[in-house]
Scaffold this motif. Sequence first.
Motif, PDB file in Angstrom:
ATOM      1  N   ASN A  97       0.819  -1.202   0.000  1.00 36.54           N
ATOM      2  CA  ASN A  97       0.000   0.000   0.000  1.00 36.54           C
ATOM      3  C   ASN A  97       0.858   1.260   0.000  1.00 36.54           C
ATOM      4  OD1 ASN A  97       0.946   0.266   2.627  1.00 36.54           O
ATOM      5  ND2 ASN A  97      -0.942  -0.403   3.589  1.00 36.54           N
ATOM      6  N   TRP A  98       0.217   2.407  -0.115  1.00 37.61           N
ATOM      7  CA  TRP A  98       0.951   3.670  -0.222  1.00 37.61           C
ATOM      8  C   TRP A  98       1.750   3.959   1.036  1.00 37.61           C
ATOM      9  CZ3 TRP A  98       0.024   7.314   3.439  1.00 37.61           C
ATOM     10  CH2 TRP A  98      -1.177   7.219   4.150  1.00 37.61           C
ATOM     11  N   ASP A  99       1.226   3.563   2.198  1.00 39.75           N
ATOM     12  CA  ASP A  99       1.901   3.848   3.458  1.00 39.75           C
ATOM     13  C   ASP A  99       3.233   3.107   3.539  1.00 39.75           C
ATOM     14  OD1 ASP A  99       1.576   5.163   6.174  1.00 39.75           O
ATOM     15  OD2 ASP A  99       1.899   3.088   6.785  1.00 39.75           O
ATOM     16  N   ALA A 100       3.233   1.846   3.092  1.00 42.82           N
ATOM     17  CA  ALA A 100       4.471   1.055   3.096  1.00 42.82           C
ATOM     18  C   ALA A 100       5.496   1.653   2.140  1.00 42.82           C
ATOM     19  CB  ALA A 100       4.166  -0.394   2.707  1.00 42.82           C
ATOM     20  N   LEU A 101       5.033   2.121   0.972  1.00 47.60           N
ATOM     21  CA  LEU A 101       5.936   2.734  -0.002  1.00 47.60           C
ATOM     22  C   LEU A 101       6.552   4.012   0.546  1.00 47.60           C
ATOM     23  CD1 LEU A 101       7.153   3.022  -2.845  1.00 47.60           C
ATOM     24  CD2 LEU A 101       5.037   4.182  -3.524  1.00 47.60           C
ATOM     25  N   TRP A 102       5.724   4.887   1.106  1.00 49.66           N
ATOM     26  CA  TRP A 102       6.237   6.144   1.652  1.00 49.66           C
ATOM     27  C   TRP A 102       7.268   5.876   2.750  1.00 49.66           C
ATOM     28  CZ3 TRP A 102       1.842  10.321   2.283  1.00 49.66           C
ATOM     29  CH2 TRP A 102       1.275  10.570   1.015  1.00 49.66           C
ATOM     30  N   SER A 103       6.954   4.936   3.625  1.00 50.15           N
ATOM     31  CA  SER A 103       7.870   4.632   4.729  1.00 50.15           C
ATOM     32  C   SER A 103       9.183   4.046   4.208  1.00 50.15           C
ATOM     33  CB  SER A 103       7.206   3.649   5.702  1.00 50.15           C
ATOM     34  OG  SER A 103       6.054   4.222   6.292  1.00 50.15           O
ATOM     35  N   LEU A 104       9.089   3.142   3.236  1.00 51.74           N
ATOM     36  CA  LEU A 104      10.284   2.522   2.669  1.00 51.74           C
ATOM     37  C   LEU A 104      11.221   3.573   2.081  1.00 51.74           C
ATOM     38  CD1 LEU A 104      11.938   0.089   1.543  1.00 51.74           C
ATOM     39  CD2 LEU A 104      10.423   0.146  -0.457  1.00 51.74           C
ATOM     40  N   LEU A 105      10.692   4.467   1.268  1.00 52.90           N
ATOM     41  CA  LEU A 105      11.542   5.465   0.621  1.00 52.90           C
ATOM     42  C   LEU A 105      12.027   6.525   1.602  1.00 52.90           C
ATOM     43  CD1 LEU A 105       9.709   5.863  -2.803  1.00 52.90           C
ATOM     44  CD2 LEU A 105      11.723   4.501  -2.251  1.00 52.90           C
ATOM     45  N   VAL A 215       8.540  11.108  -3.469  1.00 54.38           N
ATOM     46  CA  VAL A 215       7.653  10.334  -2.607  1.00 54.38           C
ATOM     47  C   VAL A 215       8.240  10.221  -1.205  1.00 54.38           C
ATOM     48  CG1 VAL A 215       6.620   8.060  -2.234  1.00 54.38           C
ATOM     49  CG2 VAL A 215       6.633   9.065  -4.521  1.00 54.38           C
ATOM     50  N   ALA A 216       9.558  10.184  -1.108  1.00 49.89           N
ATOM     51  CA  ALA A 216      10.196  10.140   0.209  1.00 49.89           C
ATOM     52  C   ALA A 216       9.831  11.356   1.040  1.00 49.89           C
ATOM     53  CB  ALA A 216      11.716  10.041   0.061  1.00 49.89           C
ATOM     54  N   VAL A 217       9.651  12.516   0.407  1.00 46.09           N
ATOM     55  CA  VAL A 217       9.248  13.725   1.124  1.00 46.09           C
ATOM     56  C   VAL A 217       7.873  13.535   1.750  1.00 46.09           C
ATOM     57  CG1 VAL A 217       8.641  16.154   0.848  1.00 46.09           C
ATOM     58  CG2 VAL A 217      10.673  15.256  -0.258  1.00 46.09           C
TER      59      VAL A 217
END
Length: 234
Positions: A97-105, A215-217
Amino acid sequence: MPFNTLFDAYVFVDWSAVSKPKFGADSIWIGAGEYTENGDLIVDQPANPATRRQAEAKVCDLLVRHVQSNRRVLVGFDFPYGYPANWNNAVGRNAGNWDALWSLLAERITDNNQNLNNRCEVANSLNAAVAGSPGPFWSRPNKNITLQQACRRRNRSALAMRSGSFGRLKGSYERLGGSRNPFGSCSATDPSAVRPLSAFQCFTVCVITKACVSVAVCGLLKLDGNARPATDHW
């Protein structure tokens, strides 16, 4: 607020992928405004921070101020907020999901106060996460970066699609760009050549090429303790 508005304040950011501090054209611009108690919309002077770190701090300060004043704020950035469905399968992650992606980056990307970042190194590591898969990220700024060294960008992209991780992605590009190469660039001189760009592209002149940095931001802003309890994303 004493009158009926969907939002009490607005923050919009024209992002930049430039790799050095920069003002003016092709740099970051922030527009913000808010309604007063009597219903007047007050628009701030545009802010032009020289780096992404300065822009991140500016946006965070605005959001915290609005949250503390109990204002409902609409925030918009002009970069992709995520990757296509099933992106996680292509980089060896269970959660997609988007939350996992944001956290990963947010955990892996570093972007210093001179706008220098490690996006290609992170992309390399994500590409290598699944054995036997070419990985989705491609395009490099110079020969010293190993990204995409093993095979051409189009071959890698096609292999990633055929692997099953991005079956829907290919169809989306075809609907948007017809039969043309979905991983090519847009042409200002040939309208017929205009096509969507890949969010997995790590280097060209446009901001989408550094989607992982952008996306990391979002992930860093999401993690801010002062704004997170009052924040929704959609």
